[in-house]
Design an enzyme around this catalytic site. Sequence first.
Site, short mmCIF file in Angstrom:
data_model
loop_
_atom_site.label_atom_id
_atom_site.label_comp_id
_atom_site.label_asym_id
_atom_site.label_seq_id
_atom_site.Cartn_x
_atom_site.Cartn_y
_atom_site.Cartn_z
N GLY A 121 0.81 -1.22 0.00
CA GLY A 121 0.00 0.00 0.00
C GLY A 121 0.84 1.27 0.00
O GLY A 121 2.07 1.22 -0.04
N ARG A 122 0.15 2.41 0.04
CA ARG A 122 0.84 3.71 0.03
C ARG A 122 1.81 3.82 1.20
O ARG A 122 2.97 4.21 1.06
CB ARG A 122 -0.18 4.86 0.13
N ALA A 135 -1.12 3.65 16.90
CA ALA A 135 -0.82 5.04 16.53
C ALA A 135 -1.60 5.43 15.30
O ALA A 135 -1.18 5.12 14.18
CB ALA A 135 0.68 5.20 16.27
N THR A 160 -5.82 2.66 10.75
CA THR A 160 -6.85 3.44 11.44
C THR A 160 -8.24 2.86 11.19
O THR A 160 -8.40 1.94 10.40
CB THR A 160 -6.82 4.91 10.98
N LYS A 210 -9.12 7.45 0.91
CA LYS A 210 -9.17 7.09 2.34
C LYS A 210 -10.51 6.45 2.67
O LYS A 210 -11.57 6.93 2.27
CB LYS A 210 -8.94 8.33 3.21
N HIS A 238 -8.46 14.55 3.76
CA HIS A 238 -7.57 13.49 3.26
C HIS A 238 -7.88 13.22 1.79
O HIS A 238 -8.90 13.65 1.26
CB HIS A 238 -7.77 12.19 4.05
N HIS A 239 -7.01 12.42 1.19
CA HIS A 239 -7.12 12.03 -0.22
C HIS A 239 -8.39 11.21 -0.49
O HIS A 239 -9.01 10.66 0.42
CB HIS A 239 -5.89 11.22 -0.63
P1 NAD Z 1 -3.59 1.43 1.12
O1 NAD Z 1 -4.99 1.06 0.77
O2 NAD Z 1 -2.74 2.11 0.09
O3 NAD Z 1 -2.77 0.16 1.64
C1 NAD Z 1 -3.33 -0.85 2.44
C2 NAD Z 1 -2.69 -2.16 2.03
O4 NAD Z 1 -3.16 -3.20 2.89
C3 NAD Z 1 -3.05 -2.56 0.58
O5 NAD Z 1 -1.88 -2.89 -0.15
C4 NAD Z 1 -3.92 -3.79 0.80
O6 NAD Z 1 -3.84 -4.73 -0.27
C5 NAD Z 1 -3.33 -4.33 2.09
N1 NAD Z 1 -4.14 -5.39 2.68
C6 NAD Z 1 -5.48 -5.61 2.55
N2 NAD Z 1 -5.81 -6.76 3.17
C7 NAD Z 1 -4.68 -7.28 3.68
C8 NAD Z 1 -4.39 -8.46 4.39
N3 NAD Z 1 -5.34 -9.37 4.71
N4 NAD Z 1 -3.10 -8.67 4.79
C9 NAD Z 1 -2.12 -7.80 4.48
N5 NAD Z 1 -2.35 -6.66 3.76
C10 NAD Z 1 -3.61 -6.41 3.38
O7 NAD Z 1 -3.72 2.36 2.42
P2 NAD Z 1 -2.60 3.31 3.05
O8 NAD Z 1 -2.83 4.71 2.62
O9 NAD Z 1 -1.26 2.69 2.89
O10 NAD Z 1 -3.04 3.25 4.59
C11 NAD Z 1 -3.03 2.02 5.29
C12 NAD Z 1 -3.59 2.28 6.69
O11 NAD Z 1 -2.70 3.15 7.39
C13 NAD Z 1 -4.95 2.99 6.70
O12 NAD Z 1 -5.71 2.49 7.77
C14 NAD Z 1 -4.58 4.44 6.91
O13 NAD Z 1 -5.61 5.20 7.48
C15 NAD Z 1 -3.42 4.28 7.86
N6 NAD Z 1 -2.49 5.40 7.94
C16 NAD Z 1 -1.88 5.59 9.12
C17 NAD Z 1 -0.96 6.59 9.26
C18 NAD Z 1 -0.27 6.76 10.58
O14 NAD Z 1 0.50 7.73 10.75
N7 NAD Z 1 -0.49 5.88 11.53
C19 NAD Z 1 -0.65 7.44 8.18
C20 NAD Z 1 -1.28 7.21 6.97
C21 NAD Z 1 -2.20 6.17 6.84
#
Ligand code: NAD
Length: 265
Positions: free
Chosen positions: A11-12, A122, A100, A159, A155-156
């Site tokens: 993911g991102r 976090a 989150t 989300k 957010h983007h």
């Molecule tokens: P994203 O959708 O780009 O990435 C999520 C990834 O999780 C995807 O590659 C998806 O295929 C994968 N996934 C789905 N099911 C899965 C499974 N069973 N096992 C393993 N991986 C699996 O989202 P993102 O922007 O990378 O954000 C991910 C999470 O982090 C979100 O909940 C986001 O809100 C959170 N986030 C937290 C912070 C922080 O500072 N804590 C910052 C940004 C985003």
Amino acid sequence: MIRAVLVGAAGRMGRAITVAAQSEGGLRFTGAVDAARSAALGTDLGVHAGLAPLGVSIGSELAPLLPCADVVMDFSQPAVVGETLGRCAAARVPLLVGTTGLGTEQLLAAEQAARSIAVLIAPNTSLGVTLLLELVRRAAAALPTDYDIEIFEAHHREKKDAPSGTALALGRAAAQGRGRDFDDVAVRSRSGSGPRQPGEIGFAVQRAGDIVGEHSVTFAAAGERLVLGHVATDRAVFARGALAAARWLAGRHAGRYTMADVLSS
Ligand code: NAD
């Protein structure tokens, strides 16, 4: 060198953390996990993040990777977090949950896991937001209760959860500062809901384009407004904070921790 496993690796955030780890050093990935249906399965973690190969293939099973891990980082989806917690607790590997939108089920699972491993939840790993939470708590405690508290986040467009985990954490910090139960005062959305009730903590949400993350907390009374806020312009800020938290967690004894613990040490 700390050995880490990344859940949500494709993911991102997974990509941003991979890139940040390469430039910071001190931590290397021994495993990477994504969804069983992910198109990235079998791809090298480094290549997927636009780097040179790291020799770590993105797979779909966490358990076999845990014997070679000092810490796990989960940045995936709420539905995944319960399983990550259970597997890390069974293998006695500390866990950073950056995902989150966690519900009661995942929070209860975190309490249970924290009896046997270190668990840090976090919703925002940036240094700025960690400090902002404390400033909001203090402002809410210092200002009279006729200062209305409203929280805005943007957010983007991709989300999934709303309001963001960070916005909710800011609301909890404000409620705590006021000595109120968050669930009694939180108004998560407004649509034709009539006049504002005293003591409410309201939320407003924007989803647009590629906004990385913006949050503000307004304290408003007759004649003045105090606005405390944070703008993230690059996901790298979350990635660097996640790496600091992971390094801090490795070898830590069982319990529940927050980013404030990382910051204060
Ligand atoms: P994203 O959708 O780009 O990435 C999520 C990834 O999780 C995807 O590659 C998806 O295929 C994968 N996934 C789905 N099911 C899965 C499974 N069973 N096992 C393993 N991986 C699996 O989202 P993102 O922007 O990378 O954000 C991910 C999470 O982090 C979100 O909940 C986001 O809100 C959170 N986030 C937290 C912070 C922080 O500072 N804590 C910052 C940004 C985003």
